[in-house]
Design a protein around this motif. Sequence first.
Motif, short mmCIF file in Angstrom:
data_model
loop_
_atom_site.label_atom_id
_atom_site.label_comp_id
_atom_site.label_asym_id
_atom_site.label_seq_id
_atom_site.Cartn_x
_atom_site.Cartn_y
_atom_site.Cartn_z
N GLY A 1 0.82 -1.20 0.00
CA GLY A 1 0.00 0.00 0.00
C GLY A 1 0.85 1.25 0.00
O GLY A 1 2.06 1.21 0.05
N VAL A 2 0.19 2.37 -0.08
CA VAL A 2 0.83 3.68 -0.10
C VAL A 2 0.44 4.42 1.17
O VAL A 2 -0.74 4.47 1.53
CB VAL A 2 0.38 4.51 -1.33
CG1 VAL A 2 1.01 5.87 -1.33
CG2 VAL A 2 0.72 3.76 -2.60
N ARG A 3 1.43 5.01 1.83
CA ARG A 3 1.15 5.77 3.05
C ARG A 3 0.21 6.92 2.70
O ARG A 3 0.31 7.54 1.65
CB ARG A 3 2.47 6.31 3.62
CG ARG A 3 2.35 6.74 5.05
CD ARG A 3 3.73 6.99 5.65
NE ARG A 3 4.46 5.80 6.00
CZ ARG A 3 4.14 4.96 6.97
NH1 ARG A 3 3.06 5.15 7.68
NH2 ARG A 3 4.88 3.91 7.23
N ASP A 4 -0.76 7.18 3.59
CA ASP A 4 -1.70 8.27 3.37
C ASP A 4 -0.94 9.56 3.10
O ASP A 4 0.13 9.79 3.65
CB ASP A 4 -2.60 8.46 4.59
CG ASP A 4 -3.52 7.27 4.82
OD1 ASP A 4 -3.94 7.08 5.97
OD2 ASP A 4 -3.82 6.56 3.84
N ALA A 5 -1.51 10.41 2.27
CA ALA A 5 -0.84 11.65 1.85
C ALA A 5 -0.45 12.52 3.05
O ALA A 5 0.59 13.17 3.03
CB ALA A 5 -1.74 12.44 0.90
N GLU B 1 3.90 4.49 -5.20
CA GLU B 1 3.97 3.33 -4.30
C GLU B 1 5.42 2.90 -4.10
O GLU B 1 5.81 2.54 -2.99
CB GLU B 1 3.20 2.15 -4.88
CG GLU B 1 1.70 2.26 -4.79
CD GLU B 1 1.00 1.10 -5.47
OE1 GLU B 1 0.10 0.52 -4.85
OE2 GLU B 1 1.36 0.77 -6.62
N PHE B 2 6.18 2.91 -5.17
CA PHE B 2 7.58 2.50 -5.10
C PHE B 2 8.36 3.44 -4.18
O PHE B 2 9.10 2.99 -3.30
CB PHE B 2 8.18 2.48 -6.51
CG PHE B 2 9.57 1.93 -6.58
CD1 PHE B 2 9.84 0.62 -6.24
CD2 PHE B 2 10.62 2.73 -7.03
CE1 PHE B 2 11.13 0.10 -6.32
CE2 PHE B 2 11.90 2.23 -7.12
CZ PHE B 2 12.16 0.92 -6.77
N GLU B 3 8.18 4.75 -4.36
CA GLU B 3 8.87 5.73 -3.49
C GLU B 3 8.49 5.52 -2.03
O GLU B 3 9.36 5.48 -1.15
CB GLU B 3 8.50 7.16 -3.91
CG GLU B 3 9.07 7.60 -5.23
CD GLU B 3 8.49 8.92 -5.71
OE1 GLU B 3 9.16 9.57 -6.53
OE2 GLU B 3 7.38 9.31 -5.28
N ALA B 4 7.19 5.42 -1.77
CA ALA B 4 6.72 5.23 -0.39
C ALA B 4 7.21 3.89 0.17
O ALA B 4 7.62 3.82 1.33
CB ALA B 4 5.20 5.31 -0.33
N GLY B 5 7.17 2.86 -0.65
CA GLY B 5 7.60 1.55 -0.21
C GLY B 5 9.08 1.50 0.14
O GLY B 5 9.47 0.87 1.13
N ILE B 6 9.90 2.18 -0.65
CA ILE B 6 11.34 2.25 -0.37
C ILE B 6 11.56 2.88 1.01
O ILE B 6 12.37 2.41 1.80
CB ILE B 6 12.08 3.03 -1.48
CG1 ILE B 6 12.03 2.27 -2.81
CG2 ILE B 6 13.51 3.35 -1.08
CD1 ILE B 6 12.73 0.94 -2.81
N ARG B 7 10.83 3.94 1.30
CA ARG B 7 10.93 4.58 2.62
C ARG B 7 10.43 3.64 3.71
O ARG B 7 11.05 3.49 4.76
CB ARG B 7 10.15 5.89 2.65
CG ARG B 7 10.85 7.05 1.99
CD ARG B 7 10.14 8.37 2.28
NE ARG B 7 8.72 8.35 1.91
CZ ARG B 7 8.26 8.61 0.69
NH1 ARG B 7 9.10 8.91 -0.27
NH2 ARG B 7 6.97 8.58 0.44
N ASP B 8 9.27 3.01 3.46
CA ASP B 8 8.64 2.16 4.48
C ASP B 8 9.50 0.96 4.86
O ASP B 8 9.44 0.50 6.00
CB ASP B 8 7.27 1.67 4.01
CG ASP B 8 6.21 2.76 4.02
OD1 ASP B 8 6.47 3.85 4.57
OD2 ASP B 8 5.12 2.52 3.46
#
Length: 171
Positions: free
Chosen positions: A96-100, A118-125
């Motif tokens: 999933g993608v972190r809420d904005a 999603e990829f950017e957020a996932g890399i951070r997560d």
Amino acid sequence: ADPMTMGVPRGWADFAKLPSTGTFSCKYVCAPEDRQVDLRKKLAQTYGFINTTFSESDIAWWTGLNEVGEDVLDLLEFFISRYNHVNEAFAHIDGGVRDADGGGGTNTTSNGELTLREFEAGIRDIGCHKFKGPNEKERIAAVFRYLDPGGEGNVSLQEWQILDQLWKEFV
């Protein structure tokens, strides 16, 4: 040397118009969903005079470590140190993608494909800090573009398997 930025000259479709001397070299990049194994078999039979009786499941697709950028390899090293297989990393990122607004945790919109967001957020997560710095977004986007060779704007699990091919080189 002519870099052929506009592609191979159309005139080369006529065998008589091909240059008679020189060296032609190129790099072929193909998304997994565009491999067209049956066409490749036909070309091998027609032009290579090779009688082929294999199926796609008989093929071991491979990618060499010198064929990819440093950032792709850095991400792969990160995955190898934390996952048993690249598909685990995909599933984790695709969760999933972190809420904005950053609140409410992560929504679980797993759909088997990754968008750049999603990829950017996932890399951070997943705690990957390999790209930290002033050009972090550009570097992550470049890795994403590598994983999306068809340029559709999303990375499927099938496209993600290019990392599995690289994984085989590492481990």
